[in-house]
Design a protein around this motif. Structure first.
Motif, short mmCIF file in Angstrom:
data_model
loop_
_atom_site.label_atom_id
_atom_site.label_comp_id
_atom_site.label_asym_id
_atom_site.label_seq_id
_atom_site.Cartn_x
_atom_site.Cartn_y
_atom_site.Cartn_z
N SER A 26 -37.12 -28.71 -15.09
CA SER A 26 -36.12 -29.79 -15.09
C SER A 26 -36.67 -31.06 -15.73
CB SER A 26 -35.64 -30.08 -13.68
OG SER A 26 -36.67 -30.64 -12.92
N PHE A 27 -37.99 -31.26 -15.68
CA PHE A 27 -38.57 -32.45 -16.30
C PHE A 27 -38.99 -32.20 -17.75
CE2 PHE A 27 -39.63 -33.33 -11.73
CZ PHE A 27 -38.67 -34.31 -11.58
N PRO A 30 -34.92 -30.33 -19.78
CA PRO A 30 -33.76 -30.61 -18.93
C PRO A 30 -32.48 -29.91 -19.38
CG PRO A 30 -34.42 -32.57 -20.14
CD PRO A 30 -35.43 -31.53 -20.41
N ALA A 48 -29.59 -36.49 -17.45
CA ALA A 48 -30.79 -37.07 -16.83
C ALA A 48 -30.69 -37.03 -15.31
CB ALA A 48 -30.99 -38.50 -17.31
N PHE A 49 -29.52 -37.35 -14.78
CA PHE A 49 -29.34 -37.33 -13.32
C PHE A 49 -29.47 -35.91 -12.78
CE2 PHE A 49 -26.60 -36.71 -9.63
CZ PHE A 49 -27.20 -37.58 -8.74
N SER A 51 -30.98 -33.27 -14.09
CA SER A 51 -32.34 -32.73 -14.20
C SER A 51 -33.28 -33.40 -13.19
CB SER A 51 -32.87 -32.90 -15.62
OG SER A 51 -32.98 -34.25 -15.96
N ALA A 52 -33.14 -34.70 -12.98
CA ALA A 52 -33.96 -35.39 -11.98
C ALA A 52 -33.63 -34.91 -10.57
CB ALA A 52 -33.77 -36.90 -12.09
N PHE A 53 -32.35 -34.73 -10.30
CA PHE A 53 -31.92 -34.25 -8.99
C PHE A 53 -32.46 -32.85 -8.73
CE2 PHE A 53 -28.80 -32.05 -6.28
CZ PHE A 53 -28.84 -32.87 -5.17
N GLY A 55 -35.14 -31.39 -10.15
CA GLY A 55 -36.60 -31.42 -10.04
C GLY A 55 -37.07 -32.00 -8.72
N LEU A 56 -36.49 -33.12 -8.33
CA LEU A 56 -36.89 -33.74 -7.07
C LEU A 56 -36.46 -32.88 -5.87
CD1 LEU A 56 -36.19 -37.50 -7.83
CD2 LEU A 56 -38.39 -36.32 -7.72
#
Length: 161
Positions: A26-27, A30, A48-49, A51-53, A55-56
Motif C-alpha cells: 500500500s505504501f 498504492p 492516497a487516503f 492506500s494509507a488506510f 497500510g496503517l
C-alpha cells in the motif's frame, strides 16, 4: 499447552507476513491496493487516503495479533474483513485463491481464542441400589465388592461474553 501456544504463534506469524506484505504494497504500489477496493469506495475516496488506510490498518492488526488484549476480537474481526474483501472481489478468481488460506488461518485463530471459562466442581455420585447386578468379582477367589460412592471432577464449559 506449550505445543498449542507454539502452533498459535506460528499461525500468527504466517498471517502477519501476509498483512505486512499488504502494508508494504500500500505504501510502495498504492495503485495495486486501491484497485482491490470496491469501486463505489475507490471512486469516492482519494488513492492516497485508501492506500494509507490499508497500510496503517494492516500494521495495526499485526500489533493487535501479537498483543494479549482482546485476541478473540482481533482474529474475529480480521476473519470478517478477509471474508468481506473476498466477497467484494468475487469475480477475481486469482485473488480468491490467495485469500482462501488467509481466511482459513484467521478462522482457525478465531476458534482457538474463543473465550470460555473452565469451572471445576466436585460432585458426589450417588450409591447404586444393591440388587446384585452391580457387583464386581475380583480375582480367582470369588470375593465380591459392591460399588460405593466415588468423588469425581465434573468439567463445565461456560462461554463468556
Amino acid at each position: 499447552m506449550l505445543r498449542t501456544s507454539l502452533v498459535s504463534l506460528i499461525i500468527k506469524i504466517g498471517l502477519s507476513v501476509s498483512l505486512l506484505y499488504a502494508a508494504l504494497a500500500s505504501f510502495v504500489v498504492p495503485a495495486m491496493v486501491v484497485e482491490r477496493w470496491p469501486s463505489f469506495i475507490s471512486q469516492n475516496l482519494s488513492e492516497a487516503f485508501l492506500s494509507a488506510f490499508t497500510g496503517l490498518g494492516a500494521l495495526v492488526y499485526i500489533v493487535w495479533l501479537f498483543s494479549r488484549k482482546y485476541r478473540f476480537s482481533a482474529t474475529a474481526s480480521l476473519t470478517v474483513i478477509i471474508a468481506l474483501f473476498g466477497l467484494s472481489n468475487i469475480q477475481n478468481v486469482g485473488l480468491i485463491f490467495q485469500l482462501a488460506p488467509l481466511f482459513s488461518i484467521s478462522l482457525a485463530l478465531t476458534l482457538r481464542y474463543y473465550p470460555r471459562v473452565r469451572v471445576l466442581t466436585q460432585t458426589k455420585v450417588s450409591t447404586l441400589t444393591y440388587d446384585g447386578s452391580h457387583d464386581q468379582v475380583h480375582g480367582d477367589n470369588g470375593k465380591k465388592k459392591v460399588n460405593s460412592e466415588k468423588d469425581h471432577d465434573q468439567h463445565l464449559f461456560i462461554p463468556t461474553r
